[in-house]
Design an enzyme around this catalytic site. Sequence first.
Site, mmCIF file in Angstrom:
data_model
loop_
_atom_site.group_PDB
_atom_site.id
_atom_site.type_symbol
_atom_site.label_atom_id
_atom_site.label_comp_id
_atom_site.label_asym_id
_atom_site.label_seq_id
_atom_site.Cartn_x
_atom_site.Cartn_y
_atom_site.Cartn_z
ATOM 1 N N GLU A 93 0.826 -1.215 0.000
ATOM 2 C CA GLU A 93 0.000 0.000 0.000
ATOM 3 C C GLU A 93 0.860 1.266 0.000
ATOM 4 O O GLU A 93 0.628 2.213 0.748
ATOM 5 C CB GLU A 93 -0.977 0.005 1.178
ATOM 6 C CG GLU A 93 -1.928 -1.177 1.208
ATOM 7 C CD GLU A 93 -2.939 -1.220 0.062
ATOM 8 O OE1 GLU A 93 -3.018 -0.254 -0.732
ATOM 9 O OE2 GLU A 93 -3.647 -2.234 -0.043
ATOM 10 N N ALA A 94 1.856 1.284 -0.863
ATOM 11 C CA ALA A 94 2.827 2.385 -0.928
ATOM 12 C C ALA A 94 2.179 3.739 -1.183
ATOM 13 O O ALA A 94 2.701 4.765 -0.753
ATOM 14 C CB ALA A 94 3.859 2.108 -2.013
#
Length: 189
Positions: A93-94
Amino acid sequence: MFIEPSFSGTRYGWIEVICGSMFSGKTEELMRRLRRARIANLKVKVFKPALDTRYDEQQIVSHDEHMIRSIPLEHSRQILPLAEGMEVVGIDEAQFLDQELPAVCDELAGRGIRVVVAGLDMDFEGRPFGPVPFLLAKADFVTKLHAICMQCGDMATYSYRKSGDKSTLLLGEKDLYEPRCRRCYLLGQ
């Protein structure tokens, strides 16, 4: 299909980015690569943004409910001391992390660490999302995954938001989002 690089002699690090729309399998692919690294007896540490509590506060969880333990982060710089002695670092979930993430990944790769990052490349409005576009520019390897359009069954590259909420950060699942192809995404606007 992604082929893991092999280098002889001096250990080099690199950055891999797995991107795509929601429901395209990014987290599952990240977990697959990290499992393979562990099978190879590499030292692996996994991180995720603390604000992503959709399934679990500590674990990375794929849509089909596979799990892997992770360390929640408030800021990407927290990774640097925690990655000491690691051979592989995974980040999920950068898009929810800060703009320092690309520099952090660069530093890790410079230390000889393989960095595997997964995240949305576009937000619900089809715009580049968070630090992911900058990671794509710095990545040694990029994998773009596609979902299936929930309207027509074609290849989906967009995350369509079903609610009228216009805030950029709105955590949700199938209740709020669905993958769509370009045509169906544009028709729904």
